[in-house]
Enzyme design. Structure first.
Site, short mmCIF file in Angstrom:
data_model
loop_
_atom_site.label_atom_id
_atom_site.label_comp_id
_atom_site.label_asym_id
_atom_site.label_seq_id
_atom_site.Cartn_x
_atom_site.Cartn_y
_atom_site.Cartn_z
N CYS A 47 0.94 -1.07 0.03
CA CYS A 47 0.08 -0.05 0.05
C CYS A 47 0.78 1.18 0.05
O CYS A 47 0.39 2.42 -0.44
CB CYS A 47 -0.92 -0.01 1.30
SG CYS A 47 -0.28 -0.37 2.70
N HIS A 103 -1.29 0.38 7.51
CA HIS A 103 -1.91 0.70 6.08
C HIS A 103 -1.82 1.96 5.84
O HIS A 103 -1.41 2.73 6.71
CB HIS A 103 -3.70 0.47 6.51
CG HIS A 103 -4.42 0.60 5.06
ND1 HIS A 103 -4.26 0.01 4.00
CD2 HIS A 103 -5.54 1.42 4.64
CE1 HIS A 103 -4.84 0.34 2.81
NE2 HIS A 103 -5.70 1.27 3.38
N ASP A 124 -8.14 5.57 -0.91
CA ASP A 124 -7.93 4.50 -0.45
C ASP A 124 -8.07 3.16 -1.50
O ASP A 124 -9.28 3.19 -1.61
CB ASP A 124 -8.66 4.01 0.95
CG ASP A 124 -8.38 2.85 1.51
OD1 ASP A 124 -7.50 1.95 0.93
OD2 ASP A 124 -8.75 2.61 2.60
#
Length: 247
Positions: A47, A103, A124
């Site tokens: 990510c 994250h 996101d």
């Protein structure tokens, strides 16, 4: 993110320390110029690199400032590397619950001087929620603050100004190899990201979390702009923190 915990034991423990009731629905929101998430580079479990490239693309296609002045990279984690988030694509649980070790998202700050466009947006790529989504709605639906206050699941946020992140971030992806040197998840096909100063790996510095020091929000915002690794803020002040940023 490198690992997700979705075992029944984790689900029970979270249910014991937090309130998992469905939040009261909030009005849906569609940005003026929707951007298809499928057009962005996305490698599962990487990510930090996905967000790096997302910020670059938002700047290059005119959705954001050409130099990324209105973009912030936000690492979400805590001291125990256990952070619950909802509405995650990787989840097999009700309401998309995943417990990540960390994250990363992008928050785009809209101009506070333009009354027709004052909504801060969350980008996101791993969420099933609308893309992008207003920050207040993302906090309400994906983060669900206060459920884990003063617990090992409380979320901390390392906020880094995107132009600073572009200069200093580096990852050789070694965090995604096991003790035998095998990949835990296949890496991106492009070359690893190297910092402008030649640094090849500092991802662990961004992932480190500590309890935020008491201080004025303005000083914390200044740190997000000036410090190589940004500033850590708590979920209790996250929304207010971004309200202090003017672009």
């Amino acid at each position: 993110m490198s690992r997700a915990s979705m075992a029944n034991e984790t689900e029970v423990e979270i249910d014991r320390v937090g309130d998992l009731r469905t939040p009261t629905p909030t009005p849906s929101y569609s940005p003026v110029s929707p951007v298809d998430a499928a057009t962005f580079t996305h490698t599962p479990y990487y990510c930090e690199e996905n967000v790096y490239l997302l910020c670059k693309k938002l700047a290059s296609v005119g959705v954001a400032d050409p130099t990324g002045l209105d973009l912030f990279v936000v690492f979400i984690s805590n001291e125990g590397n256990k952070i619950p988030l909802w509405h995650q694509k990787a989840s097999q649980m009700e309401e998309g619950l995943v417990v990540w070790d960390y994250h990363v998202i992008c928050i785009q700050v809209k101009s506070k001087g333009n009354k027709s466009s004052t909504v801060d947006l969350v980008w996101d790529l791993d969420s099933t929620l609308p893309f992008p989504l207003p920050l207040d709605q993302y906090i309400h639906k994906a983060i669900r603050p206060l459920s884990f206050e003063n617990s090992l699941y409380r979320r901390l946020f390392r906020v880094v100004h995107a132009p600073v992140f572009f200069r200093y971030f580096a990852s050789d992806r070694s965090h995604m190899k096991d003790a035998s040197g095998n990949w835990m998840a296949l890496p991106p096909t492009y070359d690893p990201i190297i910092a402008e100063d030649g640094t090849t790996h500092n991802l662990s510095e961004y992932m480190k979390m500590h309890s935020p020091l008491d201080g004025h929000l303005k000083d914390m915002v200044d740190s997000a702009y000036a410090n190589k690794y940004g500033v850590v803020v708590s979920e209790a002040v996250l929304e207010e923190f971004f309200c202090q940023i003017h672009v």
